[in-house]
Design an enzyme around this catalytic site. Structure first.
Site, PDB file in Angstrom:
ATOM      1  N   ARG A  89       0.824  -1.210   0.000  1.00 32.78           N
ATOM      2  CA  ARG A  89       0.000   0.000   0.000  1.00 32.78           C
ATOM      3  C   ARG A  89       0.864   1.269   0.000  1.00 32.78           C
ATOM      4  O   ARG A  89       0.539   2.266   0.635  1.00 32.78           O
ATOM      5  CB  ARG A  89      -0.952   0.022   1.198  1.00 32.78           C
TER       6      ARG A  89
ATOM      7  N   SER B  50     -11.458  -1.273   2.761  1.00 38.34           N
ATOM      8  CA  SER B  50     -10.626  -1.677   3.902  1.00 38.34           C
ATOM      9  C   SER B  50     -10.058  -0.437   4.581  1.00 38.34           C
ATOM     10  O   SER B  50      -9.351   0.354   3.956  1.00 38.34           O
ATOM     11  CB  SER B  50      -9.485  -2.586   3.431  1.00 38.34           C
TER      12      SER B  50
ATOM     13  N   GLU C   5      -5.444   2.570   6.384  1.00 39.71           N
ATOM     14  CA  GLU C   5      -5.103   2.535   4.960  1.00 39.71           C
ATOM     15  C   GLU C   5      -5.750   3.730   4.255  1.00 39.71           C
ATOM     16  O   GLU C   5      -5.203   4.291   3.301  1.00 39.71           O
ATOM     17  CB  GLU C   5      -5.589   1.221   4.342  1.00 39.71           C
TER      18      GLU C   5
END
Length: 323
Positions: free
Chosen positions: A150, A223, A319
């Site tokens: 990420r 998420s 995230e």
């Protein structure tokens, strides 16, 4: 934004071509500048005082030279899942495990999105950007992008916000190469010999639909937390018998699903105002009431972080980007 936060910006600009982007008078625009895709990985915590930019570059070009590898040049404003659907329909391998992820191609290259054992960096050859500092087009090879979990060059301090992705070069393959490392995906394709990319895609979409909220039903940013990477010592404390789901990394550390830790803390369904930890997948925070404020989401985020830290001694990190 897919969280459905009711926020505004001082100025909003959508452009259809690179030439249109290059022709903007950036010096006169309200600052700061923020480039977004579909707003699917963002939490606006208040109104934005500057200019929001959005790409509508929707080009998609195959470079088919009759070889096994097929380069595909895709504009940054193309829906990422539409791109995946199209290449799977052409029988090309590499993107199928990334089916159903919301957002656009440009944002996918910035975020290094991933699912079911595949990250988008695995199929990227290069990224073309507009450099706001030098006011010119620049190209990055996949190694130059410094991809990690990420993470990319485009998210690093010092370069974040400098480069606007205008197109991405993907490299897909005609050679069958299904990646079925995840148990649920293997089970979904049980009995299917030699699945096609489209069959893998359909299995992925069914799994996602069973666990993740439809953004048309509940506002969310997908998420919310990154899966923490811990040492073996910490993992042994989390799961003395080793039964907790985990992924052993090459450096010896262990990635633990954040959803597992949140679930163990009994936080499924937990609410703060109109925000809720999603009952089917605790990794997701949803705008359950449709009227959740940014402060509701922030309060619930902190509650989850505190609970996991207190129980397991592990600090979760979001995230979702906070703006």
């Amino acid at each position: 934004n897919t969280f459905r936060m009711k926020v505004s910006c001082e100025c909003y600009i959508q452009y259809d071509t690179v030439s249109e982007l290059e022709g903007l008078d950036f010096d006169s625009l309200p600052k700061p500048l923020l480039h977004i895709g579909q707003g699917s990985n963002l939490l606006f915590t208040s109104d934005f005082p500057g200019t929001v930019l959005h790409s509508n570059i929707d080009t998609l070009k195959y470079v088919d030279m009759g070889l096994d590898d097929i380069p595909v040049i895709v504009g940054s404003g193309v829906s990422f899942d539409s791109f995946v659907e199209q290449v799977c329909g052409h029988g090309l391998w590499g993107a199928e495990n990334l089916s159903g992820i919301p957002g656009e191609v440009g944002a996918a290259a910035v975020q290094n999105i991933g699912a079911y054992g595949v990250e988008v960096k695995d199929i990227i050859s290069g990224v073309v950007c507009y450099d706001l500092q030098e006011r010119k087009k620049v190209k990055f090879g996949v190694r130059d992008c410094r991809y990690a979990y990420r993470h990319s060059l485009f998210k690093e301090q010092g370069t974040k916000g400098r480069y606007i992705v205008t197109s991405v070069l993907f490299r897909l393959s005609r050679v069958p190469s299904p990646k079925l490392d995840y148990k649920g995906l293997r089970e979904a394709l049980e009995g299917v010999d030699n699945p096609s990319p489209s069959q893998v895609r359909e299995a992925v979409l069914k799994i996602r639909a069973s666990k993740l909220p439809d953004v048309n039903e509940f506002g969310s940013a997908g998420s919310f937390f990154m899966n923490p990477v811990v040492s073996k010592e910490v993992f042994d404390r989390i799961s003395p018998d080793g039964s907790a789901p985990h992924y052993l990394l090459e450096d010896g550390n262990i990635k633990v699903p954040a959803a597992y830790l949140i679930d163990r803390c009994g936080l499924k369904g937990e609410m703060c105002g109109g925000a809720q930890v999603y009952q089917k997948q605790p990794l997701v925070i949803v705008n359950a009431s449709g009227k959740a404020s940014p402060q509701d989401v922030l309060a619930l985020e902190q509650k989850v972080i505190n609970a996991v830290q207190e129980r397991f001694g592990v600090t979760l990190h979001p995230e979702v980007e906070h703006i």
